[in-house]
Write an enzyme that holds these catalytic residues in place. Sequence first.
Site, mmCIF file in Angstrom:
data_model
loop_
_atom_site.group_PDB
_atom_site.id
_atom_site.type_symbol
_atom_site.label_atom_id
_atom_site.label_comp_id
_atom_site.label_asym_id
_atom_site.label_seq_id
_atom_site.Cartn_x
_atom_site.Cartn_y
_atom_site.Cartn_z
ATOM 1 N N LYS A 116 54.617 34.708 -86.686
ATOM 2 C CA LYS A 116 55.252 34.999 -85.391
ATOM 3 C C LYS A 116 56.234 36.152 -85.496
ATOM 4 O O LYS A 116 56.412 36.910 -84.541
ATOM 5 C CB LYS A 116 55.952 33.760 -84.821
ATOM 6 C CG LYS A 116 54.984 32.714 -84.295
ATOM 7 C CD LYS A 116 55.618 31.810 -83.247
ATOM 8 C CE LYS A 116 54.600 30.845 -82.668
ATOM 9 N NZ LYS A 116 55.160 29.904 -81.711
ATOM 10 N N LYS A 198 42.241 30.193 -82.493
ATOM 11 C CA LYS A 198 42.569 28.987 -81.736
ATOM 12 C C LYS A 198 42.848 29.324 -80.271
ATOM 13 O O LYS A 198 43.471 30.350 -79.982
ATOM 14 C CB LYS A 198 43.831 28.397 -82.379
ATOM 15 C CG LYS A 198 44.200 27.021 -81.948
ATOM 16 C CD LYS A 198 45.519 26.612 -82.597
ATOM 17 C CE LYS A 198 46.686 27.080 -81.757
ATOM 18 N NZ LYS A 198 47.862 26.214 -81.749
ATOM 19 N N LYS A 201 47.953 28.715 -75.305
ATOM 20 C CA LYS A 201 48.488 28.894 -73.947
ATOM 21 C C LYS A 201 49.280 30.177 -73.799
ATOM 22 O O LYS A 201 49.524 30.623 -72.687
ATOM 23 C CB LYS A 201 49.306 27.675 -73.518
ATOM 24 C CG LYS A 201 50.526 27.371 -74.362
ATOM 25 C CD LYS A 201 51.326 26.229 -73.745
ATOM 26 C CE LYS A 201 51.631 25.103 -74.716
ATOM 27 N NZ LYS A 201 52.496 25.455 -75.837
HETATM 28 P P1 ATP Z 1 51.668 28.579 -78.180
HETATM 29 O O1 ATP Z 1 50.559 29.459 -77.667
HETATM 30 O O2 ATP Z 1 52.884 28.590 -77.323
HETATM 31 O O3 ATP Z 1 51.960 28.733 -79.629
HETATM 32 P P2 ATP Z 1 49.834 26.365 -78.306
HETATM 33 O O4 ATP Z 1 48.929 26.372 -77.123
HETATM 34 O O5 ATP Z 1 49.289 26.832 -79.595
HETATM 35 O O6 ATP Z 1 51.177 27.112 -77.965
HETATM 36 P P3 ATP Z 1 51.622 24.194 -79.097
HETATM 37 O O7 ATP Z 1 52.705 23.965 -78.076
HETATM 38 O O8 ATP Z 1 51.994 24.931 -80.339
HETATM 39 O O9 ATP Z 1 50.352 24.880 -78.398
HETATM 40 O O10 ATP Z 1 50.971 22.823 -79.504
HETATM 41 C C1 ATP Z 1 51.045 21.619 -78.814
HETATM 42 C C2 ATP Z 1 50.016 20.658 -79.354
HETATM 43 O O11 ATP Z 1 48.709 21.071 -78.949
HETATM 44 C C3 ATP Z 1 49.980 20.585 -80.875
HETATM 45 O O12 ATP Z 1 49.843 19.247 -81.262
HETATM 46 C C4 ATP Z 1 48.788 21.399 -81.256
HETATM 47 O O13 ATP Z 1 48.209 20.983 -82.463
HETATM 48 C C5 ATP Z 1 47.853 21.169 -80.077
HETATM 49 N N1 ATP Z 1 46.956 22.328 -79.860
HETATM 50 C C6 ATP Z 1 47.338 23.555 -79.449
HETATM 51 N N2 ATP Z 1 46.281 24.388 -79.331
HETATM 52 C C7 ATP Z 1 45.192 23.658 -79.686
HETATM 53 C C8 ATP Z 1 43.800 23.944 -79.779
HETATM 54 N N3 ATP Z 1 43.320 25.127 -79.478
HETATM 55 N N4 ATP Z 1 42.957 22.958 -80.164
HETATM 56 C C9 ATP Z 1 43.438 21.748 -80.463
HETATM 57 N N5 ATP Z 1 44.735 21.402 -80.403
HETATM 58 C C10 ATP Z 1 45.624 22.323 -80.028
#
Ligand code: ATP
Length: 335
Positions: A116, A198, A201
């Site tokens: 990051k 991955k 959001k």
């Molecule tokens: P950001 O883009 O803000 O880093 P993110 O969408 O990756 O966010 P997080 O808030 O970091 O999501 O994660 C929240 C939860 O959702 C965590 O338990 C993470 O493992 C799960 N998660 C996030 N993205 C995925 C994905 N693509 N597939 C499965 N699980 C996910």
Amino acid sequence: MNNTEKKVMFSGIQPSGDFTIGNYFGAIKNWVKLQYEFNCYFCIVDLHALTVPQEPAVLRGKTMECYAMLLAAGLTPDNTTLFVQSHVPAHSELAWLLNCGTYMGELSRMTQYKDKSVKQGENIRVALFDYPVLMAADILLYQAHYVPVGDDQRQHIELCRDVASRFNNMYSDTFTIPEGYYPKTGARIMSLSEPTNKMSKSDSNENGYISLKDKPEVIMRKFKRAVTDSDASVIYDEDKKPGISNLLQIYASATDSTIQKAEQECRALSYADLKIRVAEAVIESLKPIQSEFEYLMKDKKLLEEYMQKGAQRAEATAVKTLNKVQKKVGLILRK
Ligand code: ATP
Ligand code: LTN
């Protein structure tokens, strides 16, 4: 079993954008099941979201929406303590005290920080470096036994365990040492436009993710554009066919099925038909969540009431741990 006999579970999710089907199939859907088995604390971690630049009004709006979405997805205030991190000041206070027992070297090894911080250019926030300590405070305040998270958070959980054990050894038993809870069948949903990354959001490309708020026609359009490959066989093979494998994974998640069954069911379809089939399944599975979300968002007063009750319940537990820690490190508790 009443709540005091159940094991404690804690997890957090950042209001850094609209929840995606990655968040839903990979995390939130499991939380909804887990809330009946564990004493669950689920938290919208707004302070964590601030470790990268945020537009204040947007962050406020997203925090409210994320809270409503978790309720709409099936978390119930009767079974889950659902709250906003900044509403319980003990999180920041314990984070400071844990900072006093955490080493620069430990935090420098965190791969999420390394990844990051590259994106942040020159002005990297101290808070981004300190992110895992606040996360440790979140977990330890509730004496959590289990922390359901994705694989990417393994290192942060290890750090939390190290910091907690060090504290316990130095001052006497204070914290429960938590364990990561990695669901065996947890779906890992990939980006629709770059299926080797991955789904996230905070992706700047909106076509990469399906938001839980996306309208049916938007969902259909995004799936129709999903990146696949030039071969035409619907086979699950993550290495050779990441796009098709991702579509099959999403289909399996949306229909509560397995990847094997999804593959059998879709084998004879053309890529174009597969995309439509998957889009329709996702649209269908999101329908009840979307209508509940719309209903909840119309009643801000009710949402604020839930938020307040959640924060009160969380605080009652959190303050007990915080006071213990304050005493042990040598602070005078305010009377
Ligand atoms: P950001 O883009 O803000 O880093 P993110 O969408 O990756 O966010 P997080 O808030 O970091 O999501 O994660 C929240 C939860 O959702 C965590 O338990 C993470 O493992 C799960 N998660 C996030 N993205 C995925 C994905 N693509 N597939 C499965 N699980 C996910
Ligand atoms: N870092 C986590 C979000 C998070 C969290 C937590 C998860 C913040 N505090 C405490 C579990 C427990 C993430 O990015 N998924």
